[in-house]
Write a protein that holds these residues in place. Structure first.
Motif, short mmCIF file in Angstrom:
data_model
loop_
_atom_site.label_atom_id
_atom_site.label_comp_id
_atom_site.label_asym_id
_atom_site.label_seq_id
_atom_site.Cartn_x
_atom_site.Cartn_y
_atom_site.Cartn_z
N PRO A 7 0.85 -1.21 0.00
CA PRO A 7 0.00 0.00 0.00
C PRO A 7 0.88 1.25 0.00
O PRO A 7 1.19 1.81 1.04
N THR A 8 1.29 1.66 -1.19
CA THR A 8 2.23 2.78 -1.28
C THR A 8 1.61 4.08 -0.80
O THR A 8 2.32 4.97 -0.35
N ASP A 9 0.31 4.20 -0.88
CA ASP A 9 -0.33 5.40 -0.37
C ASP A 9 -0.01 5.55 1.11
O ASP A 9 0.40 6.61 1.58
N ASN A 10 -0.16 4.48 1.87
CA ASN A 10 0.14 4.53 3.29
C ASN A 10 1.63 4.73 3.55
O ASN A 10 2.01 5.38 4.51
N LEU A 11 2.47 4.17 2.69
CA LEU A 11 3.91 4.34 2.84
C LEU A 11 4.30 5.81 2.70
O LEU A 11 5.08 6.33 3.51
N TYR A 12 3.76 6.49 1.70
CA TYR A 12 4.09 7.90 1.51
C TYR A 12 3.55 8.74 2.67
O TYR A 12 4.21 9.67 3.13
N LYS A 13 2.37 8.41 3.12
CA LYS A 13 1.84 9.14 4.27
C LYS A 13 2.68 8.88 5.51
O LYS A 13 2.93 9.78 6.31
N PHE A 14 3.14 7.63 5.67
CA PHE A 14 3.99 7.30 6.81
C PHE A 14 5.29 8.10 6.77
O PHE A 14 5.72 8.66 7.77
N VAL A 15 5.91 8.17 5.60
CA VAL A 15 7.16 8.94 5.45
C VAL A 15 6.91 10.40 5.79
O VAL A 15 7.70 11.04 6.50
N THR A 133 12.41 15.10 3.40
CA THR A 133 11.61 13.87 3.25
C THR A 133 10.13 14.16 3.43
O THR A 133 9.30 13.46 2.84
N PHE A 134 9.79 15.17 4.21
CA PHE A 134 8.37 15.54 4.35
C PHE A 134 7.81 15.95 2.99
O PHE A 134 6.77 15.45 2.56
N PHE A 135 8.51 16.85 2.33
CA PHE A 135 8.02 17.31 1.03
C PHE A 135 8.13 16.24 -0.05
O PHE A 135 7.28 16.15 -0.93
N LEU A 136 9.15 15.40 0.03
CA LEU A 136 9.24 14.29 -0.92
C LEU A 136 8.09 13.30 -0.72
O LEU A 136 7.55 12.78 -1.70
N GLY A 137 7.74 13.03 0.53
CA GLY A 137 6.61 12.15 0.80
C GLY A 137 5.32 12.70 0.23
O GLY A 137 4.53 11.96 -0.39
N ILE A 138 5.10 14.00 0.41
CA ILE A 138 3.89 14.62 -0.16
C ILE A 138 3.95 14.58 -1.69
O ILE A 138 2.96 14.25 -2.33
N TRP A 141 3.46 10.97 -2.89
CA TRP A 141 2.10 10.55 -2.60
C TRP A 141 1.14 11.14 -3.64
O TRP A 141 0.29 10.45 -4.18
N TYR A 142 1.32 12.44 -3.93
CA TYR A 142 0.41 13.06 -4.89
C TYR A 142 0.64 12.51 -6.30
O TYR A 142 -0.31 12.11 -6.97
N PHE A 143 1.89 12.50 -6.75
CA PHE A 143 2.14 12.12 -8.14
C PHE A 143 2.04 10.62 -8.42
O PHE A 143 1.79 10.23 -9.55
N ASN A 144 2.20 9.79 -7.42
CA ASN A 144 2.11 8.35 -7.65
C ASN A 144 0.76 7.77 -7.25
O ASN A 144 0.47 6.63 -7.61
N HIS A 145 -0.02 8.52 -6.51
CA HIS A 145 -1.26 7.93 -6.02
C HIS A 145 -2.46 8.87 -6.12
O HIS A 145 -3.45 8.54 -6.76
N GLN A 146 -2.36 10.01 -5.52
CA GLN A 146 -3.53 10.87 -5.37
C GLN A 146 -4.03 11.42 -6.69
O GLN A 146 -5.24 11.51 -6.90
N ARG A 147 -3.18 11.79 -7.60
CA ARG A 147 -3.66 12.36 -8.86
C ARG A 147 -4.47 11.34 -9.65
O ARG A 147 -5.40 11.69 -10.36
N TYR A 148 -4.13 10.06 -9.53
CA TYR A 148 -4.91 9.03 -10.22
C TYR A 148 -6.28 8.85 -9.56
O TYR A 148 -7.28 8.63 -10.23
N GLN A 149 -6.30 8.96 -8.23
CA GLN A 149 -7.59 8.89 -7.54
C GLN A 149 -8.45 10.10 -7.90
O GLN A 149 -9.66 9.97 -8.08
#
Length: 181
Positions: A7-15, A133-138, A141-149
Motif C-alpha cells: 500500500p504505497t499510499d500509506n507508505l508515503y503518508k507514513f514517510v 523527506t516531508f516534502f518528498l513524501g507529499i 504521494w500526490y504524483f504516484n497515487h492521489q492524482r490518479y484517484q
C-alpha cells in the motif's frame, strides 16, 4: 506466486508523518535539552565562583584568628578565640567540601554539555533531512497515487453527470410523449 501489492499510499503518508515527527523532535531536542545543559553549566560556574570567593574570605578570617592566638591573651580570651576559630574552620571545611562537589558536578555538566553540543550537527541534519523527506513524501504521494484517484473521481463524476442528463432527457421525452388527459 502473486505477491500482494504494497500500500504505497500509506507508505508515503507514513514517510510524511514520520518526517514531521522527526522535525518536531529535533526542535524539542535543541530547544529544551541543549539549553538545559547550557543553563545548568552556567549556574554551576556561578556557584563555583561564589564558593571560591567564600573560601578566600574564610582564609582571611583563619589568618586573622591565627594572628590573634599568637598574641598575649588571658585564658578566657584565648578559649573564646579558639572556639570562634574552630567554628570558622568547620565552616571553611564545609565550604571547601561544597566547592569540591560543585567542581565535580561542573565537570559532569561540562562533559554532558560537550556531548550534547557534539550532537547538535546531527540534530540539524535530522531537522533538514526531515523537511526534505516531508516534502518528498507529499510529492510522491500526490504524483504516484492521489492524482490518479482524483482523475478517477472526476471520471466517475462525469459519468454520473452524463447519466443524470440522459435520465433527465428520457424523463422529458416520456412526459412530453404522453400529454396529460
Amino acid at each position: 506466486m502473486d505477491l500482494p501489492n504494497i500500500p504505497t499510499d500509506n507508505l508515503y503518508k507514513f514517510v510524511t508523518l514520520a518526517s514531521a515527527a522527526v522535525f518536531c523532535f529535533s526542535i524539542w531536542q535543541e530547544d529544551s535539552v541543549v539549553s538545559e545543559y547550557s543553563r545548568s553549566s552556567s549556574i554551576l560556574r556561578a556557584n563555583n565562583d561564589s564558593l571560591a570567593f567564600q573560601i578566600d574570605i574564610m582564609k582571611d578570617k583563619t589568618k586573622y584568628f591565627e594572628e590573634l592566638i599568637k598574641e598575649d591573651l588571658n585564658e578566657n580570651q584565648r578559649e573564646s578565640i579558639i572556639k570562634r576559630w574552630d567554628k570558622i574552620r568547620s565552616e571553611s571545611d564545609e565550604i571547601v567540601n561544597r566547592h569540591a562537589d560543585n567542581i565535580k558536578n561542573l565537570g559532569k555538566a561540562n562533559f554532558e554539555s560537550d556531548r550534547v553540543i557534539r550532537l547538535t550537527p546531527i540534530i540539524h541534519w535530522a531537522r533538514y533531512g526531515s523537511i526534505v523527506t516531508f516534502f518528498l513524501g507529499i510529492f510522491f504521494w500526490y504524483f504516484n497515487h492521489q492524482r490518479y484517484q482524483d482523475a478517477s473521481a472526476r471520471n466517475e463524476a462525469q459519468k454520473q453527470a452524463v447519466a443524470r442528463r440522459a435520465n433527465a432527457k428520457r424523463a422529458d421525452r416520456s412526459t412530453s410523449a404522453n400529454p396529460p388527459p
